[in-house]
Design a protein around this motif. Structure first.
Motif, PDB file in Angstrom:
ATOM      1  N   LYS A   1     -29.812  -6.679  26.325  1.00  0.00           N
ATOM      2  CA  LYS A   1     -31.096  -5.975  26.269  1.00  0.00           C
ATOM      3  C   LYS A   1     -30.921  -4.486  26.552  1.00  0.00           C
ATOM      4  O   LYS A   1     -31.514  -3.639  25.856  1.00  0.00           O
ATOM      5  CB  LYS A   1     -32.051  -6.593  27.286  1.00  0.00           C
ATOM      6  N   GLU A   2     -30.084  -4.168  27.547  1.00  0.00           N
ATOM      7  CA  GLU A   2     -29.849  -2.760  27.897  1.00  0.00           C
ATOM      8  C   GLU A   2     -29.130  -2.028  26.763  1.00  0.00           C
ATOM      9  O   GLU A   2     -29.494  -0.899  26.409  1.00  0.00           O
ATOM     10  CB  GLU A   2     -29.022  -2.683  29.183  1.00  0.00           C
TER      11      GLU A   2
ATOM     12  N   ASP B   1     -31.571   1.721  20.178  1.00  0.00           N
ATOM     13  CA  ASP B   1     -32.851   1.603  19.473  1.00  0.00           C
ATOM     14  C   ASP B   1     -32.918   0.386  18.545  1.00  0.00           C
ATOM     15  O   ASP B   1     -33.376   0.469  17.399  1.00  0.00           O
ATOM     16  CB  ASP B   1     -33.163   2.869  18.667  1.00  0.00           C
ATOM     17  N   PHE B   2     -32.419  -0.750  19.033  1.00  0.00           N
ATOM     18  CA  PHE B   2     -32.524  -2.008  18.298  1.00  0.00           C
ATOM     19  C   PHE B   2     -33.210  -3.029  19.183  1.00  0.00           C
ATOM     20  O   PHE B   2     -33.240  -2.897  20.413  1.00  0.00           O
ATOM     21  CB  PHE B   2     -31.143  -2.554  17.908  1.00  0.00           C
ATOM     22  N   THR B   3     -33.726  -4.069  18.561  1.00  0.00           N
ATOM     23  CA  THR B   3     -34.186  -5.212  19.347  1.00  0.00           C
ATOM     24  C   THR B   3     -32.968  -6.031  19.745  1.00  0.00           C
ATOM     25  O   THR B   3     -31.953  -6.047  19.022  1.00  0.00           O
ATOM     26  CB  THR B   3     -35.150  -6.093  18.536  1.00  0.00           C
ATOM     27  N   PRO B   4     -33.023  -6.707  20.876  1.00  0.00           N
ATOM     28  CA  PRO B   4     -31.861  -7.517  21.300  1.00  0.00           C
ATOM     29  C   PRO B   4     -31.458  -8.555  20.260  1.00  0.00           C
ATOM     30  O   PRO B   4     -30.270  -8.760  20.006  1.00  0.00           O
ATOM     31  CB  PRO B   4     -32.353  -8.178  22.597  1.00  0.00           C
TER      32      PRO B   4
ATOM     33  N   THR C   1     -18.151 -12.697  16.618  1.00  0.00           N
ATOM     34  CA  THR C   1     -18.208 -13.068  18.038  1.00  0.00           C
ATOM     35  C   THR C   1     -19.596 -12.767  18.595  1.00  0.00           C
ATOM     36  O   THR C   1     -20.186 -11.729  18.273  1.00  0.00           O
ATOM     37  CB  THR C   1     -17.161 -12.260  18.845  1.00  0.00           C
ATOM     38  N   HIS C   2     -20.111 -13.645  19.415  1.00  0.00           N
ATOM     39  CA  HIS C   2     -21.384 -13.371  20.090  1.00  0.00           C
ATOM     40  C   HIS C   2     -21.200 -12.218  21.063  1.00  0.00           C
ATOM     41  O   HIS C   2     -20.143 -12.059  21.690  1.00  0.00           O
ATOM     42  CB  HIS C   2     -21.876 -14.614  20.832  1.00  0.00           C
ATOM     43  N   PHE C   3     -22.262 -11.422  21.215  1.00  0.00           N
ATOM     44  CA  PHE C   3     -22.179 -10.268  22.112  1.00  0.00           C
ATOM     45  C   PHE C   3     -21.861 -10.702  23.538  1.00  0.00           C
ATOM     46  O   PHE C   3     -21.057 -10.065  24.244  1.00  0.00           O
ATOM     47  CB  PHE C   3     -23.489  -9.481  22.076  1.00  0.00           C
TER      48      PHE C   3
END
Length: 529
Positions: free
Chosen positions: A445-446, A452-455, A468-470
């Motif tokens: 989220k941070e 400037d993106f949505t999570p 790969t997942h974040f």
């Protein structure tokens, strides 16, 4: 000029007998055997490649009979003289063949005298037809091609008209078809040549057409203008079309340029001949829709089955779909949109100016839509002007559509590559940001807020680009940094846990073991730290 003979018989002995007799005939004509064939199929292949004046054929052959071969041969070369060779039991069969257009028959066993008399008669007929053709050309040379063309275009005076009509009457008595042959794409295919080279190439091609017409007795040749020729022919329309297809094939085999021919309806008087000429002109204009390097008959149907042209569709809607397809790198959808815009059934596509207006509208809208996304259509494709000059040099809608298809494919690919680079750059920046803040409490989220993106979108983009997942990437980087700190013997384990953002040493140990399959202490012991 040689009189070319083709011999057809499934018996090798009979073929050789005929060949030797003709070679030693002693007739006062330049006879030349251009081929021998043991079947009708092989004979037709020879006819595709050679100009044949006389055909001697057995009437009984396996698979394809002499009658069927003669029918197909006449379709390919209406002026060829066909003589059947038959036994007594085939006499009635041969008689019917003569009624269908054969020039004669010979009974087996064929005597030399009968063969030579038949050949002499046929050679005289061939020479007579050639002389008539030469005479017609000579007459028209005297009259002048310009006078005939002025008359066909309703520009001749009364005295000129009477002179032209006097020379036309012999042709019109048997019916005459007007055909206009036009050299395709002269402007842009010869644009790299200087004026002399361009003139020489066009002259060679025009001379080739003239010689082909005269050698194959297609009719009387006239030079209309630099890139057009007029042919007046007394050959029936269907057979004439077949002969013209042979002309196009010959041009394709010898020249880099192609030719399109418009053909009018057969005429028996001067009014009908003018109409035939106008029909040939109209057929050539339809090249714009139907394509080039072909014979276009006067009665070609270019509209829908009910004869009504379709209205132009919602172009803006199609272009919106095309832009989405270009951005998605969906080349099949791009092609579908172009086909829909340039459907030849649309009424406006019959007029070049309206097509150019449509192209300008198409490119302008795409450019405007791309500008809103920070892109420039003309800069990406390196167009010198907002409406490429080359489009005005194309002679058919198909040429324009093909050119636009290539450019829009290129645009889609360039935008795709650019987007991939931008996404790759973004991912690299995200990775660098994580590295710089790895010892802080950091979340998806941070990071998303920072860029400037949505999570959810950032998580999707990261997974799409890296596989790969974040969260897995973040945990891997945290463990790597933890191991780097554990390698420093001056740091205590609880200090490292606090530095990495863990307030609970037990939770830190559990997380480390879950990732590394050992506790932090075991890690130091294993690495002798």
């Amino acid at each position: 000029m040689d009189i070319n003979v083709l011999l057809v018989d499934d018996e090798a002995v009979d073929l050789e007998w005929l060949r030797r007799r003709i070679a030693g005939s002693g007739l006062p004509f330049p006879l030349r055997v251009v081929g021998t064939a043991n079947s009708g199929f092989n004979a037709l292949k020879i006819l595709e490649q050679e100009r044949v004046d006389i055909i001697l054929s057995d009437i009984r052959m396996p698979i394809m009979s002499g009658m069927e071969f003669a029918r197909r041969a006449k379709e390919m070369n209406a002026l060829a003289k066909i003589v059947f060779i038959s036994g007594h039991e085939d006499f009635e069969y041969a008689r019917k063949a003569i009624q269908l257009g054969a020039s004669g028959y010979l009974l087996k066993p064929v005597e030399d005298r009968e063969l030579y008399e038949m050949l002499h008669s046929l050679c005289e007929a061939v020479e007579r037809e050639r002389e008539q053709n030469r005479s017609a050309s000579a007459v028209w040379s005297a009259v002048g091609e310009e006078l005939l063309l002025r008359w066909l275009n309703d520009l001749a005076s009364g005295s000129v008209e009477s002179h032209v009509l006097e020379n036309l009457r012999p042709l019109l008595r048997f019916g005459t078809v007007a055909a206009l042959a036009e050299i395709d794409d002269v402007e842009w295919k010869t644009s790299q040549l200087d004026d002399k080279e361009r003139h020489d190439q066009i002259y060679r091609l025009t001379s080739f057409i003239r010689n082909y017409v005269e050698d194959n007795m297609l009719g009387t040749f006239f030079r209309s203008d630099q890139t057009r020729c007029l042919i007046l022919s007394s050959i029936p329309e269907g057979e004439f079309t077949e002969q013209l297809n042979g002309l196009l094939a010959a041009v394709n085999a010898h020249f880099p340029l192609t030719v399109t021919v418009g053909v009018g309806k057969s005429a028996r008087d001067e009014v009908q001949l003018r109409e035939s000429y106008r029909q040939a002109e109209a057929a050539l204009r339809i090249k714009w829709l139907l394509g080039k390097n072909r014979v276009i008959a006067w009665n070609v149907v270019e509209w829908t089955p009910d004869g009504e042209p379709h209205p132009l569709p919602n172009v803006d809607g199609i272009l919106d779909n095309m832009l989405r397809a270009i951005l998605d790198y969906d080349l099949v959808a791009v092609d579908d949109c172009l086909e829909e815009v340039f459907d030849r059934r649309h009424a406006s596509l019959t007029r070049k100016n309206e097509v150019y207006d449509l192209i300008l509208r198409l490119t302008t809208k795409l450019h405007s839509d791309l500008r809103q996304m920070g892109e420039n259509l003309y800069e990406i494709l390196k167009w010198d002007a907002h409406q490429p000059v080359i489009l005005f040099q194309f002679e058919t809608v198909q040429d324009i559509k093909s050119w636009l298809r290539r450019r829009f494919y290129e645009l889609s690919e360039l935008l795709y590559v650019k987007k991939q680079r931008q996404k790759r750059k973004l991912i690299e920046e995200i990775m660098q940001y994580v590295e710089r803040h790895i010892e802080q409490k950091i979340t998806l989220k941070e990071v998303a807020a920072h860029f400037d993106f949505t999570p959810n979108y950032l998580g999707f983009l990261f997974k799409e680009e890296t596989g790969t997942h974040f969260s897995d990437f973040l945990n891997e980087r945290r463990m790597r940094r933890t191991c780097e700190l554990l390698n420093d013997p001056t740091l205590r384990i609880y200090e490292i846990a606090e530095r990495m953002g863990y307030k609970n040493i037990i939770y830190f140990n559990r997380q480390f073991k879950q990732m590394m399959q050992m506790t932090p202490g075991e890690y130091r012991k294993k690495n002798r730290i």
